[in-house]
Design a protein around this motif. Structure first.
Motif, PDB file in Angstrom:
ATOM      1  N   LEU A  80       0.827  -1.208   0.000  1.00  0.00           N
ATOM      2  CA  LEU A  80       0.000   0.000   0.000  1.00  0.00           C
ATOM      3  C   LEU A  80       0.863   1.261   0.000  1.00  0.00           C
ATOM      4  CD1 LEU A  80      -2.909  -0.762   2.505  1.00  0.00           C
ATOM      5  CD2 LEU A  80      -3.078  -0.418   0.044  1.00  0.00           C
ATOM      6  N   GLY A  81       1.951   1.234   0.757  1.00  0.00           N
ATOM      7  CA  GLY A  81       2.850   2.390   0.794  1.00  0.00           C
ATOM      8  C   GLY A  81       3.459   2.689  -0.563  1.00  0.00           C
ATOM      9  N   VAL A  82       3.868   1.646  -1.275  1.00  0.00           N
ATOM     10  CA  VAL A  82       4.444   1.843  -2.612  1.00  0.00           C
ATOM     11  C   VAL A  82       3.373   2.333  -3.586  1.00  0.00           C
ATOM     12  CG1 VAL A  82       5.451   0.620  -4.580  1.00  0.00           C
ATOM     13  CG2 VAL A  82       6.336   0.218  -2.301  1.00  0.00           C
ATOM     14  N   ALA A  83       2.192   1.747  -3.519  1.00  0.00           N
ATOM     15  CA  ALA A  83       1.109   2.162  -4.414  1.00  0.00           C
ATOM     16  C   ALA A  83       0.709   3.609  -4.129  1.00  0.00           C
ATOM     17  CB  ALA A  83      -0.082   1.228  -4.259  1.00  0.00           C
ATOM     18  N   ALA A  84       0.628   3.978  -2.865  1.00  0.00           N
ATOM     19  CA  ALA A  84       0.257   5.346  -2.510  1.00  0.00           C
ATOM     20  C   ALA A  84       1.326   6.343  -2.955  1.00  0.00           C
ATOM     21  CB  ALA A  84       0.023   5.457  -1.009  1.00  0.00           C
ATOM     22  N   PHE A  85       2.566   5.923  -2.952  1.00  0.00           N
ATOM     23  CA  PHE A  85       3.650   6.797  -3.427  1.00  0.00           C
ATOM     24  C   PHE A  85       3.383   7.247  -4.864  1.00  0.00           C
ATOM     25  CE2 PHE A  85       7.725   7.094  -5.725  1.00  0.00           C
ATOM     26  CZ  PHE A  85       8.293   8.160  -5.062  1.00  0.00           C
ATOM     27  N   TYR A  86       2.993   6.329  -5.709  1.00  0.00           N
ATOM     28  CA  TYR A  86       2.713   6.687  -7.101  1.00  0.00           C
ATOM     29  C   TYR A  86       1.383   7.401  -7.244  1.00  0.00           C
ATOM     30  CZ  TYR A  86       6.770   4.133  -8.646  1.00  0.00           C
ATOM     31  OH  TYR A  86       8.058   3.724  -8.854  1.00  0.00           O
TER      32      TYR A  86
END
Length: 150
Positions: free
Chosen positions: A104-110
Motif C-alpha cells: 500500500l505504501g508503494v502504491a500510494a507513493f505513485y
C-alpha cells in the motif's frame, strides 16, 4: 516438518517483496506513460489515502507481531502436527498483514505524485516484515512451551 514450514514461510516472505517490486514497476510504467491518475497529496483524496496508509501501517505491524507472539504461546501446548500446522497458517497471515502495508505504501507513493512519506510507510512495513523472516531457530523458540522459555 520444520524444513517444510520454513520453506513455505520463506516462499511467502520473498513473494511479498517480489509483489511489491512488481507493483512498483507496474505503477512506474503507468505513471511514465501518462495512464495513471494521480492525486495531489494536499487534496482531499490525497489526504484520505495518506491517512489510510499511515493508520494501517501503524496499527498492523505491532498488532500482527503481538498477536502472533500470544498465539504461539497458546499453540505451543498442542501436539506437534497441529502445532506446526497452526504456526504455518498464522505465520503466513502475519506476513501478509504486514506485507499489505508495504505494498500500500508503494502504491500510494505513485498515486500521490511521488509523496515521500508513503515510501517511508512502505519502508517501515518492510522493516516490520523483516522481523517476520523465518528461520529454524525462531520457529523452535516461538513454539517452546511457556515453562521452558524462562
Amino acid at each position: 516438518m520444520k524444513k517444510k514450514i520454513l520453506s513455505r514461510l520463506n516462499g511467502v516472505y520473498y513473494t511479498l517483496f517480489v509483489l511489491m517490486i512488481l507493483v512498483a514497476t507496474l505503477l512506474w510504467y503507468l505513471f511514465m506513460h501518462g495512464q495513471l491518475v494521480s492525486f495531489a497529496p494536499q487534496s482531499t483524496v490525497g489526504q484520505v489515502v495518506q491517512y489510510i496508509v499511515i493508520a494501517y501501517v501503524i496499527a498492523s505491524i505491532p498488532t500482527a507481531l503481538y498477536l502472533f507472539k500470544r498465539l504461539c504461546q497458546k499453540i505451543s501446548a498442542y501436539e506437534d502436527g497441529q502445532k506446526y500446522a497452526l504456526y504455518l497458517k498464522w505465520g503466513i497471515v502475519r506476513m501478509i498483514v504486514i506485507g499489505i502495508g508495504m505494498i500500500l505504501g508503494v502504491a500510494a507513493f505513485y498515486l500521490l505524485q511521488g509523496y515521500q512519506s508513503m515510501i517511508w510507510c512502505a519502508a517501515i512495513a518492510a522493516i516490520g516484515l523483516f522481523f517476520c523472516k523465518p528461520n529454524e531457530r525462531k520457529i523452535e523458540l516461538d513454539l517452546l512451551p511457556d515453562d521452558m522459555q524462562q
